[in-house]
Structure formats: C-alpha cells, structure tokens
Scaffold this motif. Structure first.
Motif, PDB file in Angstrom:
ATOM      1  N   LYS A  97       0.833  -1.216   0.000  1.00  0.00           N
ATOM      2  CA  LYS A  97       0.000   0.000   0.000  1.00  0.00           C
ATOM      3  C   LYS A  97       0.865   1.262   0.000  1.00  0.00           C
ATOM      4  O   LYS A  97       0.555   2.238  -0.686  1.00  0.00           O
ATOM      5  CB  LYS A  97      -0.933   0.008   1.215  1.00  0.00           C
ATOM      6  N   MET A  98       1.952   1.252   0.767  1.00  0.00           N
ATOM      7  CA  MET A  98       2.836   2.417   0.832  1.00  0.00           C
ATOM      8  C   MET A  98       3.546   2.644  -0.504  1.00  0.00           C
ATOM      9  O   MET A  98       3.742   3.789  -0.913  1.00  0.00           O
ATOM     10  CB  MET A  98       3.865   2.251   1.959  1.00  0.00           C
ATOM     11  N   ASP A  99       3.901   1.568  -1.171  1.00  0.00           N
ATOM     12  CA  ASP A  99       4.530   1.693  -2.484  1.00  0.00           C
ATOM     13  C   ASP A  99       3.579   2.367  -3.462  1.00  0.00           C
ATOM     14  O   ASP A  99       3.974   3.238  -4.236  1.00  0.00           O
ATOM     15  CB  ASP A  99       4.962   0.321  -2.997  1.00  0.00           C
ATOM     16  N   ARG A 100       2.320   1.967  -3.415  1.00  0.00           N
ATOM     17  CA  ARG A 100       1.313   2.597  -4.267  1.00  0.00           C
ATOM     18  C   ARG A 100       1.195   4.082  -3.948  1.00  0.00           C
ATOM     19  O   ARG A 100       1.167   4.935  -4.836  1.00  0.00           O
ATOM     20  CB  ARG A 100      -0.046   1.915  -4.065  1.00  0.00           C
ATOM     21  N   GLU A 101       1.197   4.407  -2.641  1.00  0.00           N
ATOM     22  CA  GLU A 101       1.093   5.807  -2.224  1.00  0.00           C
ATOM     23  C   GLU A 101       2.320   6.605  -2.666  1.00  0.00           C
ATOM     24  O   GLU A 101       2.215   7.744  -3.119  1.00  0.00           O
ATOM     25  CB  GLU A 101       0.929   5.867  -0.701  1.00  0.00           C
ATOM     26  N   ARG A 102       3.472   5.996  -2.555  1.00  0.00           N
ATOM     27  CA  ARG A 102       4.729   6.643  -2.942  1.00  0.00           C
ATOM     28  C   ARG A 102       4.745   6.986  -4.416  1.00  0.00           C
ATOM     29  O   ARG A 102       5.291   8.012  -4.825  1.00  0.00           O
ATOM     30  CB  ARG A 102       5.878   5.700  -2.604  1.00  0.00           C
ATOM     31  N   LYS A 103       4.127   6.135  -5.247  1.00  0.00           N
ATOM     32  CA  LYS A 103       4.141   6.342  -6.697  1.00  0.00           C
ATOM     33  C   LYS A 103       3.115   7.354  -7.169  1.00  0.00           C
ATOM     34  O   LYS A 103       3.143   7.753  -8.330  1.00  0.00           O
ATOM     35  CB  LYS A 103       3.920   5.007  -7.412  1.00  0.00           C
ATOM     36  N   ARG A 104       2.221   7.771  -6.299  1.00  0.00           N
ATOM     37  CA  ARG A 104       1.194   8.748  -6.695  1.00  0.00           C
ATOM     38  C   ARG A 104       1.787  10.113  -6.892  1.00  0.00           C
ATOM     39  O   ARG A 104       2.656  10.578  -6.301  1.00  0.00           O
ATOM     40  CB  ARG A 104       0.081   8.829  -5.660  1.00  0.00           C
TER      41      ARG A 104
END
Length: 104
Positions: A97-104
C-alpha cells in the motif's frame, strides 16, 4: 477511558515492553469472545472517524484524537491476533500500500 486518567497516563513515565503489550492483547482475547472483540474494534474505529471529522471541522482536540488513534491501533493488533495475521504478512501488505502511495 476517563479523560483525566488518560492525560495523567500521558504525563507519566509508563512504557510497556513488547512482551507486556503482547500479553495485554492476549489477555483481551482470552477474556472476551472473538466476535465481541471485533464489535468493539468497529466501535473504536467509528470513534476515531468522529474525532477526525471534528478535526476537519475545526473543533476537535488533540488529546481526544490521540486517545482514539491509540484505541484504534490497539484494536488493529487485536484483529491481527484474532485472525492470525502474522507481523510479516501485515508488514508486506503495508509495504504494498505504501509503495502505491509513494508512486502517486
């Protein structure tokens, strides 16, 4: 929890070890049926939602928010234990989930 008692606790030097925290979670699970613990968790998450809403609208208080965040955190730990979710599985899910947030 009584607000005065909570504030006194915040101002104290209390610091539980990881072992003591795990024991407290285990005791909570052993004292109440798992469905009751799940219901309590849902209620605590609702109380956190109310506190966040108050913050957004400008009349929340920091102590109330911290208290409800702590309750919700404890409930997440209860749910991890109830549903047998390992720390490694939880951390992996958080990282995804954090990786997804980081890529936003």
């Amino acid at each position: 929890m009584n607000r005065t008692r909570f504030i006194q606790g915040l101002n104290s030097n209390i610091e539980l070890s990881d072992k003591e925290r795990r024991r407290a979670i285990r005791n909570s699970i052993n004292k109440r049926p798992w469905k009751l613990n799940c219901t309590i968790a849902m209620e605590e998450f609702a109380e956190l939602t109310q506190q966040v809403s108050k913050q957004i609208r400008g009349y929340g208080d920091r102590i109330g928010l911290i208290e409800e965040m702590a309750d919700a955190y404890i409930c997440l730990k209860l749910l991890e234990s109830i549903f047998n979710i390992s720390p490694e599985d939880m951390q992996k899910a958080i990282d995804v989930k954090m990786d997804r947030e980081r890529k936003r």
